[in-house]
Design a protein around this motif. Structure first.
Motif, mmCIF file in Angstrom:
data_model
loop_
_atom_site.group_PDB
_atom_site.id
_atom_site.type_symbol
_atom_site.label_atom_id
_atom_site.label_comp_id
_atom_site.label_asym_id
_atom_site.label_seq_id
_atom_site.Cartn_x
_atom_site.Cartn_y
_atom_site.Cartn_z
ATOM 1 N N ILE A 160 43.447 38.561 -7.180
ATOM 2 C CA ILE A 160 44.455 37.640 -7.313
ATOM 3 C C ILE A 160 45.341 37.669 -8.430
ATOM 4 C CG2 ILE A 160 44.295 35.004 -8.508
ATOM 5 C CD1 ILE A 160 41.688 34.547 -6.925
ATOM 6 N N GLY A 161 44.953 38.424 -9.535
ATOM 7 C CA GLY A 161 46.047 38.806 -10.533
ATOM 8 C C GLY A 161 47.019 39.886 -10.073
ATOM 9 N N ALA A 162 46.632 40.789 -9.029
ATOM 10 C CA ALA A 162 47.560 41.802 -8.578
ATOM 11 C C ALA A 162 48.553 40.837 -7.840
ATOM 12 C CB ALA A 162 46.953 42.875 -8.040
ATOM 13 N N VAL A 163 48.048 40.196 -7.007
ATOM 14 C CA VAL A 163 48.901 39.698 -5.922
ATOM 15 C C VAL A 163 49.900 38.482 -6.338
ATOM 16 C CG1 VAL A 163 48.878 38.247 -3.609
ATOM 17 C CG2 VAL A 163 47.407 40.017 -4.079
ATOM 18 N N ASN A 164 49.326 37.832 -7.501
ATOM 19 C CA ASN A 164 50.110 36.864 -8.195
ATOM 20 C C ASN A 164 51.265 37.782 -9.008
ATOM 21 O OD1 ASN A 164 49.031 34.438 -7.568
ATOM 22 N ND2 ASN A 164 47.752 34.307 -9.289
ATOM 23 N N ILE A 165 51.101 38.740 -9.534
ATOM 24 C CA ILE A 165 52.086 39.805 -10.144
ATOM 25 C C ILE A 165 53.105 39.929 -9.077
ATOM 26 C CG2 ILE A 165 52.663 41.789 -11.429
ATOM 27 C CD1 ILE A 165 49.939 41.043 -12.913
ATOM 28 N N ALA A 166 52.473 40.454 -7.734
ATOM 29 C CA ALA A 166 53.467 40.878 -6.758
ATOM 30 C C ALA A 166 54.332 39.895 -6.529
ATOM 31 C CB ALA A 166 52.701 41.518 -5.595
ATOM 32 N N PHE A 167 53.797 38.544 -6.135
ATOM 33 C CA PHE A 167 54.686 37.578 -5.683
ATOM 34 C C PHE A 167 55.666 37.133 -6.801
ATOM 35 C CE2 PHE A 167 51.329 35.213 -2.660
ATOM 36 C CZ PHE A 167 51.385 36.185 -1.647
ATOM 37 N N GLY A 168 55.145 37.136 -7.872
ATOM 38 C CA GLY A 168 56.137 36.911 -8.859
ATOM 39 C C GLY A 168 57.178 37.900 -9.094
ATOM 40 N N VAL A 169 57.230 39.098 -8.827
ATOM 41 C CA VAL A 169 58.225 39.947 -8.672
ATOM 42 C C VAL A 169 59.248 39.741 -7.425
ATOM 43 C CG1 VAL A 169 58.647 42.370 -8.576
ATOM 44 C CG2 VAL A 169 57.091 41.978 -10.127
ATOM 45 N N ILE A 170 58.461 39.605 -6.346
ATOM 46 C CA ILE A 170 59.229 39.236 -5.238
ATOM 47 C C ILE A 170 59.998 38.135 -5.371
ATOM 48 C CG2 ILE A 170 59.058 38.522 -2.840
ATOM 49 C CD1 ILE A 170 56.713 40.591 -2.921
ATOM 50 N N GLY A 171 59.224 37.122 -5.911
ATOM 51 C CA GLY A 171 60.054 35.749 -6.289
ATOM 52 C C GLY A 171 61.488 35.897 -7.185
ATOM 53 N N ILE A 172 61.199 36.921 -8.173
ATOM 54 C CA ILE A 172 62.380 36.917 -9.049
ATOM 55 C C ILE A 172 63.574 37.665 -8.329
ATOM 56 C CG2 ILE A 172 63.327 38.596 -10.600
ATOM 57 C CD1 ILE A 172 60.521 37.619 -12.420
ATOM 58 N N PHE A 173 63.221 38.696 -7.594
ATOM 59 C CA PHE A 173 64.069 39.387 -6.511
ATOM 60 C C PHE A 173 64.800 38.341 -5.688
ATOM 61 C CE2 PHE A 173 64.849 41.473 -2.600
ATOM 62 C CZ PHE A 173 65.928 42.433 -2.869
ATOM 63 N N PHE A 174 64.213 37.413 -4.776
ATOM 64 C CA PHE A 174 64.789 36.392 -4.084
ATOM 65 C C PHE A 174 65.438 35.279 -5.114
ATOM 66 C CE2 PHE A 174 61.529 37.753 -0.932
ATOM 67 C CZ PHE A 174 62.402 37.982 -0.042
ATOM 68 N N GLY A 175 65.069 34.812 -6.117
ATOM 69 C CA GLY A 175 65.615 33.949 -7.012
ATOM 70 C C GLY A 175 67.081 34.445 -7.224
ATOM 71 N N LEU A 176 67.113 35.686 -7.638
ATOM 72 C CA LEU A 176 68.396 36.379 -8.056
ATOM 73 C C LEU A 176 69.441 36.490 -6.907
ATOM 74 C CD1 LEU A 176 67.041 39.205 -10.405
ATOM 75 C CD2 LEU A 176 68.525 37.125 -10.984
ATOM 76 N N ILE A 177 68.811 37.043 -5.556
ATOM 77 C CA ILE A 177 69.620 37.106 -4.474
ATOM 78 C C ILE A 177 70.377 35.529 -4.172
ATOM 79 C CG2 ILE A 177 69.541 37.151 -2.024
ATOM 80 C CD1 ILE A 177 67.799 39.624 -2.337
ATOM 81 N N CYS A 178 69.295 34.447 -4.434
ATOM 82 C CA CYS A 178 69.897 33.059 -3.835
ATOM 83 C C CYS A 178 71.120 32.764 -5.039
ATOM 84 C CB CYS A 178 68.658 32.079 -4.177
ATOM 85 S SG CYS A 178 69.175 30.513 -4.063
#
Length: 157
Positions: A8-26
């Protein structure tokens, strides 16, 4: 359960990193940094708001993931809230949210997160130090007895 918490910890961190990437693209695409014409559509405003919200949630996911991996008591609550929100993002968010909630409300997990940090036991003193302390205590007791045996003070005012 510790393995589930690590996942759970690792996947939440991965989702967070991916989310930051998509937020910046947006933000980059919709705010006009790329030459795309949206006509009268207020893309810059919507892009900056949506991108910022995505980035803020992503930061929360990273914080929750790190906290769950460290077994911080506050992280379980934050991860539960984010898991409940994730359920609305079908299909992956739904699966992830259900799995996370299942793990985080499990009785073993609640027990893990409710444990307070154990106090450190005091190191044992060498026998010599204990003897010295006992001698000092005996001397103090002898002084008190001597004061009592002297009686009331002759210095009365």
């Amino acid at each position: 359960m510790k393995t589930h918490l690590t996942v759970i910890g690792a996947v939440n961190i991965a989702f967070g990193v991916i989310g930051i990437f998509f937020g910046l693209i947006c933000i980059i695409v919709l705010c006009g940094f790329l030459p795309i014409d949206f006509g009268d559509f207020p893309a810059q405003t919507i892009g900056s708001v949506v991108g910022t919200i995505i980035i803020l949630f992503s930061i929360a996911f990273i914080i929750a993931g790190a906290g769950v991996m460290c077994e911080a008591s506050w992280a379980r609550i934050l991860a539960l809230i984010l898991s409940a929100i994730s359920i609305f993002f079908f299909p992956y968010g739904t699966a992830w949210g259900i799995y996370s909630i299942w793990v985080l409300v499990n009785s073993e997990t609640v027990e893990i997160f409710s444990k307070e940090t154990p106090e450190q036991p005091e190191p044992e003193k060498p026998a010599e130090e204990e003897e010295k302390e006992e001698e000092k205590e005996e001397e103090k007791e002898e002084e008190k007895e001597e004061e009592k045996s002297r009686g009331p003070s002759s210095y009365s005012q």
